[in-house]
Design a protein around this motif. Structure first.
Motif, short mmCIF file in Angstrom:
data_model
loop_
_atom_site.label_atom_id
_atom_site.label_comp_id
_atom_site.label_asym_id
_atom_site.label_seq_id
_atom_site.Cartn_x
_atom_site.Cartn_y
_atom_site.Cartn_z
N ALA A 97 0.85 -1.19 0.00
CA ALA A 97 0.00 0.00 0.00
C ALA A 97 0.88 1.23 0.00
O ALA A 97 2.03 1.19 0.43
CB ALA A 97 -0.90 0.01 1.23
N TRP A 98 0.35 2.30 -0.50
CA TRP A 98 1.02 3.60 -0.48
C TRP A 98 0.11 4.55 0.30
O TRP A 98 -0.75 5.22 -0.27
CB TRP A 98 1.26 4.10 -1.90
N PRO A 99 0.30 4.62 1.63
CA PRO A 99 -0.63 5.38 2.47
C PRO A 99 -0.63 6.88 2.22
O PRO A 99 -1.58 7.55 2.60
CB PRO A 99 -0.19 5.05 3.89
N THR A 125 -3.07 12.17 -0.33
CA THR A 125 -2.77 13.20 0.67
C THR A 125 -1.88 14.27 0.03
O THR A 125 -1.36 14.09 -1.07
CB THR A 125 -2.03 12.62 1.89
N ALA A 126 -1.66 15.34 0.76
CA ALA A 126 -0.76 16.39 0.27
C ALA A 126 0.70 15.94 0.30
O ALA A 126 1.55 16.51 -0.38
CB ALA A 126 -0.92 17.65 1.11
N GLY A 127 1.03 14.88 1.06
CA GLY A 127 2.40 14.40 1.18
C GLY A 127 2.78 13.36 0.15
O GLY A 127 3.81 12.70 0.29
N ILE A 128 2.00 13.19 -0.91
CA ILE A 128 2.30 12.20 -1.94
C ILE A 128 3.61 12.55 -2.64
O ILE A 128 3.91 13.71 -2.88
CB ILE A 128 1.13 12.12 -2.95
N ASP A 129 4.41 11.51 -2.97
CA ASP A 129 5.69 11.78 -3.63
C ASP A 129 5.47 12.01 -5.13
O ASP A 129 4.44 11.61 -5.68
CB ASP A 129 6.67 10.63 -3.38
N PRO A 130 6.42 12.67 -5.80
CA PRO A 130 6.23 13.02 -7.22
C PRO A 130 6.05 11.82 -8.13
O PRO A 130 5.29 11.88 -9.10
CB PRO A 130 7.50 13.78 -7.58
N TYR A 131 6.72 10.70 -7.85
CA TYR A 131 6.58 9.53 -8.71
C TYR A 131 5.17 8.93 -8.57
O TYR A 131 4.56 8.53 -9.56
CB TYR A 131 7.63 8.47 -8.36
N ALA A 132 4.65 8.85 -7.36
CA ALA A 132 3.30 8.34 -7.16
C ALA A 132 2.29 9.28 -7.82
O ALA A 132 1.31 8.83 -8.43
CB ALA A 132 3.00 8.18 -5.67
N ARG A 133 2.51 10.59 -7.70
CA ARG A 133 1.61 11.55 -8.34
C ARG A 133 1.61 11.36 -9.87
O ARG A 133 0.56 11.35 -10.52
CB ARG A 133 2.05 12.98 -7.99
N PRO A 171 -7.14 8.23 -6.30
CA PRO A 171 -6.72 7.51 -5.09
C PRO A 171 -7.69 7.69 -3.94
O PRO A 171 -8.40 8.68 -3.86
CB PRO A 171 -5.35 8.13 -4.76
N VAL A 172 -7.69 6.70 -3.06
CA VAL A 172 -8.51 6.76 -1.86
C VAL A 172 -7.93 7.83 -0.94
O VAL A 172 -6.71 7.88 -0.72
CB VAL A 172 -8.52 5.39 -1.15
#
Length: 118
Positions: free
Chosen positions: A42-44, A48-56, A66-67
């Motif tokens: 999972a990528w918790p 959220t605002a703390g998402i990393d650039p690669y996940a974004r 995303p949930v």
């Protein structure tokens, strides 16, 4: 002339390595901050605002929504705990403690990440 060729070669190599590793990260689901429990990941921070650039970038590329962190966390598995690919012809037992949540669900996707027709 030799110096110019060296600079161009270095720039081309850097571009290929940078773009290649970015492509691998976006297509193989290798975003930072993943939490792994057995075969499940999972990528918790997604949603959220703390998402990393690669996940974004991976979310933008796939067009997923995303949930949100207040709603829960999505776990993904492509293999079982022994590392064998999940097979629709087999029975799969999912065991453990049910997470404390108001709502939880399990969804099946095909290898391309699309919902399986039911």
């Amino acid at each position: 002339m030799r110096l110019l060729f060296g600079i161009l070669f270095a720039l081309a190599t850097a571009a290929m390595v940078g773009l290649g590793t970015t492509w691998i990260a976006l297509t193989q689901g290798l975003a930072y901050g993943g939490v792994t429990i057995g075969a499940w990941t999972a990528w918790p921070k997604n949603g959220t605002a703390g998402i990393d650039p690669y996940a974004r970038a991976m979310i933008a590329r796939n067009g997923e929504l995303p949930v949100g962190s207040g709603d829960g966390v999505s776990f993904y598995a492509r293999t079982d705990d022994a590392g064998q690919p999940l097979d629709g012809r087999c029975d799969v037992l999912v065991s453990g403690i049910t997470p404390p949540a108001r709502f939880w669900t399990m969804t099946l996707y095909d290898p391309e990440g699309l919902l399986v027709a039911n």
